[in-house]
Design an enzyme around this catalytic site. Structure first.
Site, PDB file in Angstrom:
ATOM      1  N   PHE A  55     -24.378 -63.650  90.550  1.00  0.00           N
ATOM      2  CA  PHE A  55     -22.987 -63.697  91.503  1.00  0.00           C
ATOM      3  C   PHE A  55     -23.144 -62.883  92.668  1.00  0.00           C
ATOM      4  CE2 PHE A  55     -22.323 -64.429  86.834  1.00  0.00           C
ATOM      5  CZ  PHE A  55     -21.531 -65.472  86.975  1.00  0.00           C
ATOM      6  N   HIS A  56     -24.158 -63.208  93.524  1.00  0.00           N
ATOM      7  CA  HIS A  56     -24.227 -62.477  94.649  1.00  0.00           C
ATOM      8  C   HIS A  56     -25.303 -63.203  95.492  1.00  0.00           C
ATOM      9  CE1 HIS A  56     -27.555 -60.497  92.494  1.00  0.00           C
ATOM     10  NE2 HIS A  56     -28.180 -60.839  93.250  1.00  0.00           N
ATOM     11  N   ALA A  57     -25.168 -62.649  96.710  1.00  0.00           N
ATOM     12  CA  ALA A  57     -26.071 -63.396  97.714  1.00  0.00           C
ATOM     13  C   ALA A  57     -26.764 -62.174  98.376  1.00  0.00           C
ATOM     14  CB  ALA A  57     -25.696 -64.124  98.987  1.00  0.00           C
TER      15      ALA A  57
END
Ligand code: TYD
Length: 142
Positions: A55-57
């Protein structure tokens, strides 16, 4: 000209496993099977039931994720296109460039996920807010 964003699409890399009477060996070298210089390796294992991760970049990070045992799924998103990848082989790696939102789901209990990265760990490299991620990628293509 490739379509906008095509250069940054995540893709599966097939590795070449060498087999003999003892079994299999899969070599991974930087700038060969792995398309960058490897600065960091981390391993995700023992993931508990019904847990999703990621749940990230990353603002500036290339990674290859390899499921060396068991399986899990990756959902990737470049701001325009979501893709789903099943990782279930030590002979395949998912290559992701910068600014790809990723989520990891459906870990099998025996899943061992090895991730190779071209930079050392840097918490400030993370974009953990999806709305901010969308603003950043839309700003980059505007
Ligand atoms: P985190 O980024 O939350 O994992 P996920 O990929 O599931 O979002 O990382 C979990 C913890 O591990 C957090 O305290 C940061 C630490 N960590 C490192 O120390 N080095 C690393 O290379 C990584 C990826 C994480």
């Amino acid at each position: 000209m490739p379509p906008s964003g095509a250069a940054t699409q995540p893709r599966l890399i097939d590795f070449h496993a060498i087999g003999d009477h003892r079994g299999w060996l899969t070599p991974l070298e930087e700038h060969k099977e792995i398309p960058f210089s490897v600065k960091r390796v981390y391993v995700i294992h023992g993931t508990l039931p019904d847990i999703s991760r990621g749940f990230h970049a990353h603002r500036d990070l290339e990674q290859v994720a390899i499921c060396v045992a068991g399986q899990c799924t990756f959902v990737t998103d470049d701001g325009q296109q979501r893709q789903e990848f099943l990782l279930n082989s030590p002979n395949q790696g998912l290559y992701m460039k910068s600014m790809i939102w990723r989520e990891m789901h459906h870990f099998s209990p025996d899943c061992v996920l090895v991730v190779l990265a071209n930079r050392l760990y840097d918490p400030s490299d993370y974009v953990r807010d999806y709305a901010e991620f969308q603003r950043l990628v839309q700003g980059a293509t505007a």
